[in-house]
Design a protein around this motif. Structure first.
Motif, mmCIF file in Angstrom:
data_model
loop_
_atom_site.group_PDB
_atom_site.id
_atom_site.type_symbol
_atom_site.label_atom_id
_atom_site.label_comp_id
_atom_site.label_asym_id
_atom_site.label_seq_id
_atom_site.Cartn_x
_atom_site.Cartn_y
_atom_site.Cartn_z
ATOM 1 N N VAL A 1 0.838 -1.209 0.000
ATOM 2 C CA VAL A 1 0.000 0.000 0.000
ATOM 3 C C VAL A 1 0.871 1.256 0.000
ATOM 4 O O VAL A 1 0.629 2.199 -0.762
ATOM 5 C CB VAL A 1 -0.954 -0.009 1.207
ATOM 6 C CG1 VAL A 1 -1.642 1.340 1.354
ATOM 7 C CG2 VAL A 1 -1.995 -1.113 1.047
ATOM 8 N N GLU A 2 1.886 1.267 0.841
ATOM 9 C CA GLU A 2 2.766 2.431 0.880
ATOM 10 C C GLU A 2 3.512 2.608 -0.434
ATOM 11 O O GLU A 2 3.672 3.730 -0.931
ATOM 12 C CB GLU A 2 3.755 2.296 2.028
ATOM 13 C CG GLU A 2 3.131 2.471 3.401
ATOM 14 C CD GLU A 2 4.177 2.501 4.500
ATOM 15 O OE1 GLU A 2 5.383 2.380 4.175
ATOM 16 O OE2 GLU A 2 3.800 2.636 5.683
ATOM 17 N N GLY A 3 3.951 1.502 -1.023
ATOM 18 C CA GLY A 3 4.659 1.597 -2.287
ATOM 19 C C GLY A 3 3.766 2.019 -3.436
ATOM 20 O O GLY A 3 4.193 2.762 -4.328
ATOM 21 N N SER A 4 2.509 1.561 -3.410
ATOM 22 C CA SER A 4 1.596 1.896 -4.497
ATOM 23 C C SER A 4 1.042 3.310 -4.381
ATOM 24 O O SER A 4 0.609 3.891 -5.381
ATOM 25 C CB SER A 4 0.430 0.895 -4.526
ATOM 26 O OG SER A 4 0.902 -0.434 -4.679
ATOM 27 N N SER A 5 1.023 3.860 -3.171
ATOM 28 C CA SER A 5 0.437 5.182 -2.978
ATOM 29 C C SER A 5 1.338 6.302 -3.474
ATOM 30 O O SER A 5 0.889 7.427 -3.675
ATOM 31 C CB SER A 5 0.128 5.405 -1.490
ATOM 32 O OG SER A 5 1.329 5.377 -0.722
ATOM 33 N N GLN A 6 2.600 6.022 -3.690
ATOM 34 C CA GLN A 6 3.539 7.031 -4.151
ATOM 35 C C GLN A 6 3.709 6.958 -5.666
ATOM 36 O O GLN A 6 3.667 5.872 -6.263
ATOM 37 C CB GLN A 6 4.910 6.847 -3.483
ATOM 38 C CG GLN A 6 4.910 7.054 -1.986
ATOM 39 C CD GLN A 6 6.267 6.762 -1.383
ATOM 40 O OE1 GLN A 6 6.857 5.720 -1.615
ATOM 41 N NE2 GLN A 6 6.773 7.711 -0.609
ATOM 42 N N GLY A 7 3.904 8.089 -6.291
ATOM 43 C CA GLY A 7 4.170 8.124 -7.708
ATOM 44 C C GLY A 7 5.595 7.704 -8.014
ATOM 45 O O GLY A 7 6.473 7.693 -7.136
ATOM 46 N N VAL A 8 5.837 7.374 -9.275
ATOM 47 C CA VAL A 8 7.182 6.947 -9.684
ATOM 48 C C VAL A 8 8.185 8.071 -9.466
ATOM 49 O O VAL A 8 9.301 7.849 -8.993
ATOM 50 C CB VAL A 8 7.166 6.487 -11.155
ATOM 51 C CG1 VAL A 8 8.589 6.171 -11.627
ATOM 52 C CG2 VAL A 8 6.274 5.269 -11.334
#
Length: 501
Positions: free
Chosen positions: A279-286
């Protein structure tokens, strides 16, 4: 008018006042006295004791890494063949030496782009088949240069396909307290392959009926066959399944990885941690993750490139030339010990990465590497020493000791690569670092020539770089022992981190 009633009895102490309104004001107060009732018994407390998940089902994790580990053994043999340990095709052809590294670069680029949405077992299977083709060509056409050259390109691509997914996969399937030993299997496999290639290549004689290249292929067939068979018992990462919205498969994967340590509470805790990481990784943009990855990338780029200096063409040629000067032949025991000591160092490191830590072990190895490298440079500084058996014996001893401490240093790089980067950009940054590591090998191969002046220049330059790196790593590299992937990533984003244990 006020009326007061006083009573006694085993009732709670209290004062109750009733006020009535009407034509006549009256206030009535009741006062009760007596022993208070005992307090109610405390609520029953149920204590649930769950086994610690400090070391999950090591057997399941080992099975999951077996396929890649055996492939890395054959990769170590191919790498050693590129770096001076090839009796048939010697340094006369540069393409033969750097072909495998070019293949690794190609495979790493492909796997970095596709590993986010393809299961890791796909890469293990495809890489294993390509290495099997490589080995079969070595067995069937050991004297055909063009065929062998093509096989080395194919084998390099196969290892490149495996390296990036393995570094991600091994970090995701391991618990916080044994991630070091799981991820270090990459460098341990390479060290084992290097030892095998160095030992049999240095001891092989032309009087034997079988060519050394055919032996190389036979080893490759055995290792790749075992690796492909091990895929049947491998377990996919639960984080991969969570990213694909496959909750049931993720929970089943965790249960298998935890084995006898699994229960409802510990399994739910592990699943929630993995889900929070996603979740934390997916919530941030590239773009945001790339910005956060700048500092970890610079740290790991320098750290991993030092792995290329730990086993290189100049080191191989130095041990061969010094052995020949001392023993009169290269078919002697120093090259054997040269390969074995690196393997012993890596084996020791696997056992201490988790209880002792990554940073202390790697700094110890790097400090000794820098000192030994500068020691060899001091001997080669006087060009006349290259023909003196006494000084060449010192170089031989320094080179063998160097490989032991190199084994202590290299394993931490695999662990750090799996921990350092945010989830969405991790495969791309790992792939880039792996590619740059191969570029260093290619540059050294293309620019190095045999001679005391070349040995001196190389060892002085690399020794100084190692000393600078030692100071820098002592300041900036974190200690991630016992941390989750989220915690380790946060530590890597710090500019400096002095804790070494």
């Amino acid at each position: 008018m006020t009326t007061t009633y006083i009573t006694t009895g085993q009732v709670p102490v209290q004062q109750t006042t009733f006020i009535t309104t009407g034509p006549q004001q009256m206030q009535t107060t009741y006062i009760t006295t007596g022993r208070p009732q005992p307090p109610p018994p405390p609520a029953a407390t149920v204590v649930v004791t769950a086994p610690t998940t400090g070391r999950w089902a090591t057997a399941a994790q080992t099975q999951s890494g077996t396929a890649a580990c055996f492939l890395f053994v054959y990769a170590g043999m191919d790498m050693a063949q590129s770096l001076g340990w090839s009796s048939l095709f010697t340094a006369s052809t540069l393409e033969f030496q750097y072909s495998w590294f070019i293949g690794v670069i190609i495979g790493a680029v492909v796997s970095a782009v596709t590993s986010s949405f393809l299961p890791k077992m796909v890469f293990y299977g495809l890489g294993g088949v390509m290495n099997l083709i490589d080995a079969i060509i070595f067995v069937s056409a050991p004297y055909e240069y063009e065929s062998i050259l093509a096989a080395r390109y194919v084998g390099g691509v196969g290892i490149g396909l495996i390296t990036v997914p393995f570094l991600i996969h091994s970090a995701e399937i391991a618990s916080s307290s044994n991630r070091g030993s799981c991820s270090a299997m990459e460098q341990y496999g390479l060290a084992l392959g290097v030892a095998i290639q160095v030992i049999y290549d240095s001891q092989w004689t032309q009087s034997l009926d079988m060519t050394v290249n055919r032996v190389h292929g036979i080893f490759g067939i055995v290792f790749t066959a075992v690796a492909l068979g091990s895929l049947a018992v491998s377990t996919e990462s639960p984080i991969f399944y969570i990213r694909q919205n496959q909750e049931q498969k993720a929970r089943a994967s965790l249960k298998r990885l935890m084995g006898g340590y699994w229960n409802q509470e510990s399994g739910e805790r592990a699943y929630n941690e993995a889900k929070l990481y996603v979740v934390e990784g997916s919530s941030q943009g590239v773009g945001e993750q790339l910005g956060e990855s700048l500092m970890p990338f610079l740290k790991l780029l320098l750290f991993r490139c030092f792995v290329a200096f730990s086993f290189s063409l100049p080191l191989s040629l130095s041990i061969l030339s010094s052995t020949y000067e001392v023993e009169g032949t290269t078919i002697a025991w120093p090259p054997v010990l040269f390969g074995i000591l690196r393997l012993i160092g890596a084996l020791i490191t696997i056992g201490v990465l988790d209880p002792v830590g990554r940073k202390f072990v790697s700094l110890l190895g790097l400090m000794c590497m820098a000192g030994l490298m500068l020691g060899m440079a001091g001997v080669y500084g006087d060009y006349s020493n290259i023909a003196d058996p006494y000084f060449m014996w010192q170089v031989c001893r320094l080179g063998m000791a160097f490989q032991f401490f190199a084994g202590l240093f290299i394993c931490s790089s695999s662990v750090y690569l799996g921990e350092a980067f945010p989830m969405r950009v991790k495969p791309f940054l790992i792939g880039l670092i792996v590619c740059l590591e191969q570029v260093i090998h290619i540059i050294v191969i293309a620019t190095f020539n045999v001679g005391a002046n070349y040995f001196y220049s190389y060892f002085v330059a690399v020794g100084i770089i190692l000393v600078v790196g030692l100071v820098a790593f002592a300041v900036v590299m974190p200690e991630t022992r016992g941390m989750t992937l989220r915690q380790a990533g946060e530590r890597f984003r710090r500019v400096h981190d002095m804790m070494a244990y």
